[in-house]
Design a protein around this motif. Structure first.
Motif, PDB file in Angstrom:
ATOM      1  N   TYR A   1      -1.668 -17.893 -20.887  1.00 39.86           N
ATOM      2  CA  TYR A   1      -0.446 -17.366 -20.266  1.00 39.86           C
ATOM      3  C   TYR A   1       0.760 -18.222 -20.625  1.00 39.86           C
TER       4      TYR A   1
ATOM      5  N   TYR B   1       4.163 -17.401 -22.552  1.00 38.75           N
ATOM      6  CA  TYR B   1       5.336 -17.685 -21.722  1.00 38.75           C
ATOM      7  C   TYR B   1       6.375 -18.444 -22.543  1.00 38.75           C
TER       8      TYR B   1
ATOM      9  N   PHE C   1       1.160 -14.646 -13.498  1.00 41.30           N
ATOM     10  CA  PHE C   1      -0.132 -14.862 -14.125  1.00 41.30           C
ATOM     11  C   PHE C   1      -1.131 -13.798 -13.704  1.00 41.30           C
TER      12      PHE C   1
ATOM     13  N   PHE D   1      -0.720 -10.761 -15.717  1.00 37.58           N
ATOM     14  CA  PHE D   1      -1.164 -11.054 -17.078  1.00 37.58           C
ATOM     15  C   PHE D   1      -2.690 -11.026 -17.153  1.00 37.58           C
ATOM     16  N   LYS D   2      -3.336 -11.710 -16.213  1.00 33.50           N
ATOM     17  CA  LYS D   2      -4.804 -11.792 -16.212  1.00 33.50           C
ATOM     18  C   LYS D   2      -5.438 -10.397 -16.136  1.00 33.50           C
TER      19      LYS D   2
END
Length: 450
Positions: A284, A288, A150, A153-154
């Motif tokens: 996310y 996913y 995550f 991703f962030k």
């Protein structure tokens, strides 16, 4: 020649900020607005559980009724089909000469398989998807493969622009059948019509969702969100947007726009940033689920690690009913069963207990949450369970919450436990072993937290 379109509603039960619905309305002469109640939902799943609890049925029915009401204001009606989507939509396409089918992109593996099956079933038809359930559009994501964590991703997406939400369409093309034939009757497996119960905190539908959104950002609680988010109970301690987001009654882009407006009017702080982080966590898990498909439901998850479990049916039933040796877990489960909702902290505590103290297959817990949660979302639910069970995207592996510590931190005076009548006294974990042989109570070691 008239052009007939079909809009297949799924995870987007709203008319506001629905770009796909507006696109359909702009290019066709007649439009069918369809939702499919698949009879398969009546059958127990592979875990022997119902797919939707009565609470979930109620919320869904209210959402569909509200959608129909809002569609009527734009000159449309909602047709609810009681059949598998491929069968129902295939019949409507043949009957009305539909040339194009629209829907919101869905991250669920089964829903994506249905979309592909429909395309194979009717090869000459045009199919259009758009991203109405996520903050970002697929084409705008700055990666081809989802980052493995995550945090990564962030860092890639948190500064991306988010499309501004659209208003509802003033008018939609007419449906190709007389409206009198489109009465929104529900089959016997849905509850009969009833007046809305004012004592219930959650009611389905776009109208209720937007009311909650407005109320929350007018309350000022957004500026205190980070301090309140781990509370186990209390209506204002979290946003409570999730049931409406899960059904698409609320647009996540509308939530984002209202958050930014709140920050502009009242100032941004750590709490409002945490609210945005919550939207990114949801985002996310959406991508996913797209990335991993059916592996979202696999015992090993997206890893090669096989969890060590031994299935005790009695332990699982006690966990479901809130009858374990752990009062805090019991209170969380009783809350879930009574209301269809549980706090984020409560979900982590209950899930950790099932995986660690009870040593059960995490998928049974995920399936029970699927049955009970009003805000069930395939990506968030199964992705979070994988994360906690150590078979998902968490680089730290399986997470184990100290239940005694959680009680001291989040229910130090036992108020939450007492409110759900969840106190227990030296209850043994098992009365039978894994082979259903009786366990001698004298030899049963208490597993109560010290």
């Amino acid at each position: 020649m008239r052009r007939v379109g079909l809009y297949w509603f799924g995870n987007d039960l709203r008319v506001r900020d629905n770009a796909n619905l507006q696109q359909a309305g702009a290019v066709v002469d007649q439009l069918l607005c369809v939702y499919c109640l698949d009879p398969q939902w009546l059958s127990p799943n592979q875990y022997g559980l119902a797919r939707l609890s009565p609470q979930r049925w109620r919320f869904l029915k209210e959402a569909l009724q509200d959608l129909d009401k809002n569609l009527q204001q734009a000159g449309q009606r909602l047709l609810v089909c009681y059949d598998a989507p491929v069968t129902a939509i295939g019949a409507l396409v043949a009957k009305h000469g539909v040339s194009v089918v629209y829907r919101s992109r869905h991250c669920g593996f089964q829903e994506r398989q249905q979309w592909l099956a429909l395309q194979q079933h009717i090869p000459g038809l045009r199919f259009i998807e758009s991203d109405t359930h996520t903050l970002f559009n697929l084409k705008d994501l700055p990666f081809a493969q989802l980052p493995p964590t995550f945090t990564q991703f962030k860092e890639l997406v948190e500064h991306l622009p988010v499309d501004h939400p659209l208003p509802a369409a003033d008018a939609l093309p007419p449906c190709p059948e007389p409206k009198s034939d489109w009465l929104l009757n529900f089959p016997v497996y849905l509850p009969a019509s009833y007046a809305l119960d004012p004592d219930l905190p959650f009611h389905g539908g776009e109208t209720a969702g937007n009311k909650r959104l407005k109320t929350y950002f007018h309350s000022g609680y957004a500026s205190r969100y980070k301090d309140l988010r781990d509370e186990l109970d209390g209506w204002e301690n979290s946003t409570k947007f999730s049931p409406w987001l899960a059904h698409g009654n609320l647009s996540v882009r509308k939530v984002h726009a209202d958050l930014r407006r709140y920050e502009h009017d009242h100032g941004a702080n750590e709490s409002t940033y945490w609210l945005y982080l919550e939207l990114l966590w949801r985002e996310y898990f959406q991508w996913y689920a797209h990335q991993y498909g059916k592996r979202l439901f696999a015992f090993r998850g997206i890893t090669q690690r096989k969890p060590l479990t031994c299935f005790y049916a009695e332990r699982f039933q006690k966990w479901c009913q809130g009858n374990t040796p752990f009062p805090l877990v019991n209170a969380c489960m009783k809350q879930l069963n009574a209301t269809g909702f549980m706090s984020n902290r409560g979900r982590q505590i209950a899930a950790s207990c099932l995986v660690n103290e009870l040593e059960l297959d995490w998928r049974f817990g995920a399936a029970y949450f699927e049955q009970q949660l009003l805000d069930y979302d395939v990506a968030s639910n199964w992705g979070n369970w994988q994360y906690l069970a150590g078979v998902g995207a968490d680089p730290r592996g399986k997470r184990h919450f100290d239940l005694a510590k959680q009680s001291r931190l989040y229910d130090p005076h036992g108020k939450f436990i007492r409110s759900w009548q969840a106190e227990i006294q030296n209850l043994p974990l098992d009365s039978v072993d894994a082979a259903d042989w009786p366990v001698d109570p004298a030899q049963t070691k208490s597993v109560l937290p010290a």
